[in-house]
Design a protein around this motif. Sequence first.
Motif, PDB file in Angstrom:
ATOM      1  N   THR A 125       0.745  -1.181  -0.014  1.00 48.24           N
ATOM      2  CA  THR A 125       0.106  -0.167  -0.001  1.00 48.24           C
ATOM      3  C   THR A 125       1.059   1.298  -0.044  1.00 48.24           C
ATOM      4  O   THR A 125       1.893   1.243   0.724  1.00 48.24           O
ATOM      5  CB  THR A 125      -0.849   0.113   1.301  1.00 48.24           C
ATOM      6  OG1 THR A 125      -1.715   1.245   1.169  1.00 48.24           O
ATOM      7  CG2 THR A 125      -0.187   0.011   2.567  1.00 48.24           C
ATOM      8  N   HIS A 126       0.445   2.390  -0.576  1.00 48.21           N
ATOM      9  CA  HIS A 126       0.966   3.322  -0.647  1.00 48.21           C
ATOM     10  C   HIS A 126       0.700   4.348   0.588  1.00 48.21           C
ATOM     11  O   HIS A 126       1.320   5.446   0.798  1.00 48.21           O
ATOM     12  CB  HIS A 126       0.855   4.263  -1.906  1.00 48.21           C
ATOM     13  CG  HIS A 126      -0.719   4.667  -2.078  1.00 48.21           C
ATOM     14  ND1 HIS A 126      -1.447   3.296  -2.431  1.00 48.21           N
ATOM     15  CD2 HIS A 126      -1.415   5.449  -1.958  1.00 48.21           C
ATOM     16  CE1 HIS A 126      -2.899   4.018  -2.454  1.00 48.21           C
ATOM     17  NE2 HIS A 126      -2.827   5.138  -2.239  1.00 48.21           N
ATOM     18  N   ARG A 127      -0.070   3.723   1.516  1.00 53.23           N
ATOM     19  CA  ARG A 127      -0.279   4.596   2.789  1.00 53.23           C
ATOM     20  C   ARG A 127       0.364   4.040   3.831  1.00 53.23           C
ATOM     21  O   ARG A 127      -0.139   3.390   4.853  1.00 53.23           O
ATOM     22  CB  ARG A 127      -1.824   4.305   3.046  1.00 53.23           C
ATOM     23  CG  ARG A 127      -2.739   4.908   1.826  1.00 53.23           C
ATOM     24  CD  ARG A 127      -3.814   5.883   2.700  1.00 53.23           C
ATOM     25  NE  ARG A 127      -4.442   6.524   1.341  1.00 53.23           N
ATOM     26  CZ  ARG A 127      -4.258   7.482   0.693  1.00 53.23           C
ATOM     27  NH1 ARG A 127      -3.366   8.031   0.921  1.00 53.23           N
ATOM     28  NH2 ARG A 127      -5.177   7.832  -0.433  1.00 53.23           N
ATOM     29  N   GLY A 128       1.769   3.755   3.699  1.00 48.98           N
ATOM     30  CA  GLY A 128       2.592   3.071   4.677  1.00 48.98           C
ATOM     31  C   GLY A 128       2.852   4.022   5.754  1.00 48.98           C
ATOM     32  O   GLY A 128       2.441   5.020   5.737  1.00 48.98           O
ATOM     33  N   GLY A 129       3.740   3.335   6.562  1.00 47.30           N
ATOM     34  CA  GLY A 129       4.146   4.227   7.689  1.00 47.30           C
ATOM     35  C   GLY A 129       3.040   4.051   8.859  1.00 47.30           C
ATOM     36  O   GLY A 129       3.445   4.523  10.161  1.00 47.30           O
ATOM     37  N   ALA A 153       7.687  -7.790 -12.200  1.00 50.55           N
ATOM     38  CA  ALA A 153       7.501  -6.587 -12.235  1.00 50.55           C
ATOM     39  C   ALA A 153       5.931  -6.320 -12.478  1.00 50.55           C
ATOM     40  O   ALA A 153       5.432  -5.442 -11.754  1.00 50.55           O
ATOM     41  CB  ALA A 153       8.561  -5.696 -13.173  1.00 50.55           C
ATOM     42  N   PHE A 154       5.576  -6.855 -13.578  1.00 48.61           N
ATOM     43  CA  PHE A 154       4.081  -6.732 -13.841  1.00 48.61           C
ATOM     44  C   PHE A 154       3.095  -6.697 -12.806  1.00 48.61           C
ATOM     45  O   PHE A 154       2.151  -5.924 -12.651  1.00 48.61           O
ATOM     46  CB  PHE A 154       3.637  -7.251 -14.989  1.00 48.61           C
ATOM     47  CG  PHE A 154       3.494  -8.791 -14.853  1.00 48.61           C
ATOM     48  CD1 PHE A 154       4.423  -9.843 -15.102  1.00 48.61           C
ATOM     49  CD2 PHE A 154       2.171  -9.176 -14.627  1.00 48.61           C
ATOM     50  CE1 PHE A 154       3.872 -10.946 -14.994  1.00 48.61           C
ATOM     51  CE2 PHE A 154       1.784 -10.356 -14.318  1.00 48.61           C
ATOM     52  CZ  PHE A 154       3.030 -11.337 -14.519  1.00 48.61           C
ATOM     53  N   VAL A 155       3.458  -7.872 -12.138  1.00 51.18           N
ATOM     54  CA  VAL A 155       2.547  -7.953 -10.707  1.00 51.18           C
ATOM     55  C   VAL A 155       2.452  -6.822  -9.773  1.00 51.18           C
ATOM     56  O   VAL A 155       1.599  -6.261  -9.348  1.00 51.18           O
ATOM     57  CB  VAL A 155       2.920  -9.321 -10.154  1.00 51.18           C
ATOM     58  CG1 VAL A 155       2.112  -9.471  -8.742  1.00 51.18           C
ATOM     59  CG2 VAL A 155       2.992 -10.515 -10.746  1.00 51.18           C
ATOM     60  N   VAL A 156       3.553  -6.285  -9.423  1.00 49.60           N
ATOM     61  CA  VAL A 156       3.822  -5.135  -8.722  1.00 49.60           C
ATOM     62  C   VAL A 156       3.016  -3.921  -9.588  1.00 49.60           C
ATOM     63  O   VAL A 156       2.248  -3.169  -8.851  1.00 49.60           O
ATOM     64  CB  VAL A 156       5.404  -4.520  -8.551  1.00 49.60           C
ATOM     65  CG1 VAL A 156       5.287  -3.296  -7.698  1.00 49.60           C
ATOM     66  CG2 VAL A 156       6.118  -5.834  -7.812  1.00 49.60           C
ATOM     67  N   ALA A 157       3.210  -3.691 -10.724  1.00 48.64           N
ATOM     68  CA  ALA A 157       2.650  -2.715 -11.391  1.00 48.64           C
ATOM     69  C   ALA A 157       1.139  -2.808 -11.374  1.00 48.64           C
ATOM     70  O   ALA A 157       0.604  -1.588 -11.046  1.00 48.64           O
ATOM     71  CB  ALA A 157       3.273  -2.433 -12.735  1.00 48.64           C
ATOM     72  N   ASN A 158       0.665  -3.878 -11.689  1.00 46.69           N
ATOM     73  CA  ASN A 158      -0.824  -4.108 -11.805  1.00 46.69           C
ATOM     74  C   ASN A 158      -1.489  -3.802 -10.221  1.00 46.69           C
ATOM     75  O   ASN A 158      -2.269  -3.163 -10.185  1.00 46.69           O
ATOM     76  CB  ASN A 158      -1.186  -5.442 -11.911  1.00 46.69           C
ATOM     77  CG  ASN A 158      -0.984  -5.991 -13.611  1.00 46.69           C
ATOM     78  OD1 ASN A 158      -0.478  -4.940 -14.323  1.00 46.69           O
ATOM     79  ND2 ASN A 158      -1.013  -7.298 -13.862  1.00 46.69           N
ATOM     80  N   ALA A 159      -0.740  -4.316  -9.312  1.00 43.28           N
ATOM     81  CA  ALA A 159      -1.277  -4.102  -7.802  1.00 43.28           C
ATOM     82  C   ALA A 159      -1.198  -2.371  -7.454  1.00 43.28           C
ATOM     83  O   ALA A 159      -2.221  -1.861  -7.187  1.00 43.28           O
ATOM     84  CB  ALA A 159      -0.376  -4.945  -7.056  1.00 43.28           C
ATOM     85  N   LEU A 160      -0.157  -1.723  -8.015  1.00 39.53           N
ATOM     86  CA  LEU A 160      -0.061  -0.507  -7.504  1.00 39.53           C
ATOM     87  C   LEU A 160      -1.335   0.412  -8.152  1.00 39.53           C
ATOM     88  O   LEU A 160      -1.772   1.313  -7.965  1.00 39.53           O
ATOM     89  CB  LEU A 160       1.235   0.177  -8.074  1.00 39.53           C
ATOM     90  CG  LEU A 160       2.404  -0.283  -7.042  1.00 39.53           C
ATOM     91  CD1 LEU A 160       3.749   0.044  -7.487  1.00 39.53           C
ATOM     92  CD2 LEU A 160       2.200   0.435  -5.583  1.00 39.53           C
ATOM     93  N   SER A 161      -1.530   0.088  -9.438  1.00 40.18           N
ATOM     94  CA  SER A 161      -2.536   0.871 -10.569  1.00 40.18           C
ATOM     95  C   SER A 161      -3.870   0.240  -9.912  1.00 40.18           C
ATOM     96  O   SER A 161      -4.869   1.123  -9.806  1.00 40.18           O
ATOM     97  CB  SER A 161      -2.512   0.704 -11.727  1.00 40.18           C
ATOM     98  OG  SER A 161      -2.743  -0.772 -12.331  1.00 40.18           O
ATOM     99  N   GLU A 162      -4.244  -0.991  -9.508  1.00 45.58           N
ATOM    100  CA  GLU A 162      -5.558  -1.275  -8.978  1.00 45.58           C
ATOM    101  C   GLU A 162      -5.793  -0.294  -7.664  1.00 45.58           C
ATOM    102  O   GLU A 162      -6.973  -0.158  -7.482  1.00 45.58           O
ATOM    103  CB  GLU A 162      -5.288  -2.526  -8.397  1.00 45.58           C
ATOM    104  CG  GLU A 162      -5.917  -3.510  -9.690  1.00 45.58           C
ATOM    105  CD  GLU A 162      -6.509  -4.832  -9.210  1.00 45.58           C
ATOM    106  OE1 GLU A 162      -6.324  -6.054  -9.707  1.00 45.58           O
ATOM    107  OE2 GLU A 162      -7.123  -4.958  -8.137  1.00 45.58           O
ATOM    108  N   ILE A 163      -4.754  -0.179  -6.849  1.00 50.92           N
ATOM    109  CA  ILE A 163      -5.052   0.852  -5.564  1.00 50.92           C
ATOM    110  C   ILE A 163      -4.887   2.141  -5.710  1.00 50.92           C
ATOM    111  O   ILE A 163      -5.144   2.566  -4.855  1.00 50.92           O
ATOM    112  CB  ILE A 163      -4.133   0.266  -4.479  1.00 50.92           C
ATOM    113  CG1 ILE A 163      -2.808   0.479  -4.959  1.00 50.92           C
ATOM    114  CG2 ILE A 163      -4.686  -1.138  -3.839  1.00 50.92           C
ATOM    115  CD1 ILE A 163      -1.767   0.103  -3.507  1.00 50.92           C
TER     116      ILE A 163
END
Lengths: 426, 904
Positions: A125-129, A153-163
Amino acid sequence: MQITGMFHGARLLQFVGFPATEVLGPGASEEEIKSLIDRHGQVFVKPMFKGGIGQKGKAGLLGRASDLRTALAEKERLYFAEHAVGHQRAKANGVTFEAGVPARHEVYFSITDSTRFRAPTMTLTHRGGIDIEEVERRDLAVVPFDPLTGLKAFVVANALSEIGAPREIISPLVQQLPKLWELFHDFGMTTLELNPIRLREDAKGRLLPVACDFKCGFDRDDPRWARLGLPAHLFTADHSDFEQEINQLRTHQGQSDVYVVNDAGTILAPTFGGGANSLVTEMLGDAAIISSDFGGNPPYEKMKEVARICFRHWLKQANVLFIIGGKSNNTDIHETLRAIADALREHVGLHGATPLYVVLGRGGPNLVRGMAALRDTCDQLGLPYRMFGFDSDISQVIAYAKQADAWMKAGGRAQLAAGLGLSETA
Amino acid sequence: MQMNPLQKQGVGDFRYYVGISSLAQIATRDDRVCVLNILGAESSEVTPVGHAWSGGNVVFGTAPGKGGQALATAAGDIPVYNNVRDGLQAGHRFNCGVVYLPPAAARDGVAELIRVNPQLKKVFIVTEKIAVHDAREIRAMGQQAGVDIFGANGLGVADAWNRVRIGGALGGDAPGDTLRPGSIAIFSNSGGFSTTIAQYLRMSGWGTTTVISSGKDVYIHYAAPEFAFALANDARSKAAVLYCEPGGTYELDARFTKPVVACVVGRWKSRLTRAVGHAGAMAGCEDDARAKERWFMDKFGVDGIFTPDEPRFSARGALVTNIAHIPGALMAVMRANATLPDFEPEGSLVLKPWFASDAGLALPASLALQVVAPAAPYGAQVEQVNRQVGGILPRQAMKDASGASQMDAQTQLGSLYGVSMLQAATLAFESLVKLALLHEVGDENDRRLVATAVAAHVNLHGTPALAAAQAAREAGNAPNAVIAAAVAIIGPRCQQGARDAARLLIDRFAAAGLKDPVDEHFDLGKVEILGCEGLVGAAPDARAQALLAALDARGAKSVLLRWLRALPGHPTANAVLAATTTTLAWTPLMAKRVSRLTAESLPWWMALFGTLIGASAPGTRHHDGHFCGFDDAQLLGRCSLAETAFAALIGLPPVDDDLFVFQTLFGLLLTNGPGAISAQGAKGAVSADGPEAAQRVQLNKALVGFLTHTGYAHGGNGYEGIAFLNEQFRDTRLADPGDPEHGIDLAALAWRTAQRYASYKAERRSIGSTDIAKLPGVNHPVFKDKPVNHDPREVFIAQLFEQRGEHNVFHAFYRALVQALFDAGVSRNVYCVNVDAVIASLLLKMLWKRLRHGEVAERDLETAAFTIFLYPRMLGCAAEIDDHLNRGRNMDTRTPASSCRFVA
């Protein structure tokens, strides 16, 4: 077997080339600390605990300093800090000085084996910390992936765009995060968590993910973590002398899992089988000295050595020797009971008689021969006993052992001691 | 979320591949099995059982490098190949793989099965402690290939309806005993408990359909959700029992459509700060025991745990935390579903001890449970084991090892069965006999029995043994060789009759439940007479009568003798001897402290001891009807063994304190541990006969081994001390060594001796010789570093005699001597007076007057010194022989060639 903190974490991350914040250990000189502060502006001062213990920030166990004097004051405050979470207690031995990373983004990343998906699973998640439990579901990506091909890499990319993560962090994360799979998979980890990873801007305005905290757990059964060259003392803190001795006998030929429940307990219960171990530990509670699983058909010598170690540490204080397991499928009962009986006889020969009530509950191949071997030894030593087969309910057998212990405590031990010609106070 | 487009499509709507849709498909008669590492330790025990029970379902196994071998089973041999491909090429086909490989190899084994065999559908992994790393990859491979995997760390599966078992040791070595067809499916995280639960169900009237041992690693490849699905589709199964441990969310995702009893155990694991078993999930998912309990309570719609006191359940199921409550919970749940048990209950699980002992304590009723004979086949086994009389010790190499004697390195005190030599010095010879063979000192009655039994063999008049001894004596042999000649003749046949009688008596009286061998009130009617005809004869046996008369004269008691005399007919001598020795042995035999063989050998030992004592006396002292001045009736019925031995040794009756001195010497010389050369000889003789076939060991030959391993240096060196003392005192006017007013200036005498020795030493040194004779009786390799040294054994004896008010001038001389040696500068500190000095002093004291009066010649001193060592050491070595016989291994005293040296 866990590791927390950047002191070791930064070094482990180096194995896969993942950027980490600059870290100094407890032996850092004042010049080094000052240099760190000068270059980064702010340092975090964190106490070093062995094993994994969380919620340090909430407990005020996080120091911040932008000058040397504060840094040293925080070092003094936190060096031997004590912390408790639930049943866990820990005392720090040292501090780290970690460079503060100014960042616009904080990311949470972990890999663990998920039993839901039955596969290694990335949580991102980009809402880390913050605590992972407090992140909203739509901001959290939980993604299983194929271990044979790894975290791509694409798994990470897909996940990041989904959230809906901010676009500027996608590329840096996609480049760096897959490396962590290598660390996780190739070095025997079962969990790996970086929280937070801060994205730091470089001179050209590009973002670089920098690990600012580190937590991992290792698989005891995987020799791969030995490749990391970690000092052995990191993992021995959580074992007593007794546990270490027994654990040295750990091979895949029969378990020798053991841990000390209550070192003032009065029932010594070598147990066979994971199921029996659960039930016995549950029912005996604090009367038990150890919780153990010696099943898996250990050969005679190993069983005897295990028994010898147990007796050396615990027999004197025990009221009841309780040998218990279910109906074994492949453990030769004669071998194991003979080994225990021989160890008992030898122990008495070396250390003298001790008042002991012997209770056995077991089933399996060569059961009667095994019982006879134990019986003969008990007869020779003058000890009372009851031996139950698999046709007695195991939980009643456990209750019987508890009753025997209670009777011993209520004067039975003194009676037995007198009968054995020992002068003992009950 | 679809994980992998390569993933095969299976049944159900799982996020992953599942191939099995019904429990009936898990272990069928059509399944053909290949076992990897089939010849490993575990598989070679377990696979044949499963294979036979399943009607022969293993088509082949693999073991690298062992292709061409076979695993024998009751259903025929299973061929073994180097690898899977070879097996397939040989024409075998299989759809199930079983993995018995070690943890590091398991993953590659699964890979091999999948890659090489396109027909593979199921894999069962028995291996424990597989790294999570490998488990991940195993799972992924199975998923890709569309293969169902069971385990790891599991015991495989079994199906009671199909009578098929695949994988591990589910159901133990007789699966049919546990697995009876019925309507309950079992899914268990615990291998051991999968069988236990099936057992419990069967006892309460429920049979099983399919039993699955899932293992409880981090990766459980076939878990609760799949099981629930297959359960729903299996018409045979009406309900299921699950046994669950903490860790993992498996059960949460399981959707049950049939009644379920779930047993969740492991609340205490939440207290652990490190994982035992499952790794806890760090990402915040609660999967401990209490969480699982909640999931099940939700699924069943109940608000608590089922216990017999508070039976909470619904038609959907019940939750228990104690496996003993499973049958009760199942009964309740099934009743709520209008379903009766499959068959009549087969038994109860009530506490029933198979073996019990109160050890003489007053236990409360709740603890003092009585023994219950278990069901077949265990009942017969228990009975057989109960019939075993006497203890059995495990065998091991007994080279330089003894379970009988020990030497304390610090005090140099030997002990025999816990009795130190100093203590033994205060005990009667008869007590030492019992100690050596029966491990305890015994009581007055025992002494009477021993005295009679041994004395009966002392007078050797007219026997070949005596002739042999005499011939050896005339040929100039030392006492040990002389005695050995006699002992060698007392072979197995001599005492066979008595030993057979002992065996019979043990059988009969054990069966009759005799506990106390002198119990006046024991009901003799309990003893079975049938078969005991050989114990009596039609005509009176003179020897038997003499024995019985002697026993009566001594007032010895014995239930066995009482019984023997009550038999119709006249007891034989063998029977009387056997009854006597068996009485001696009874208590330790019943307490399993000695073996049956030891007890049966006692008649032979008594004959040997008597022969040894008798043979030590020259032939001229053996007469028809009397020996050494005692007539046979006195010998058997009155004399103590010390008296008898004294008479044999000296040829004269003992006077005054002779016997006390004699007895003291015996104790001191009883044993010096298994390292002494005499003990080594005895043990070597046993080892060479092969103690593992203990019946064959020739006790007399073993005693000869002891005798031949004594000699002028070991055992006979008491003579040196005597000779030395004699020389110092020869020219004095000493009349009575026990008289404190002996009138001899010991200090002066000692000074002269010291001076003489000092000049002797100087002389030897001046000619450059390093060969300087030591003074006998002083100094010791252990007791030497203090300014004034003491041998604790000498100190003890001195105190003992002082307490009795007895004086020994020779002992006093020695004490003066060590002081004189120091004063003369011969020694740097004051030497101790060692135990050899004590022995020499005691012996010479005993013999002095007779020596002076010419009743004993000087040359007889050496023989006496030697022989007096042999009497007690005979017992010490008998103890070693008996110990080695019971505990040793064949040829175990051998030294391997690699430990030997060649010396040019």
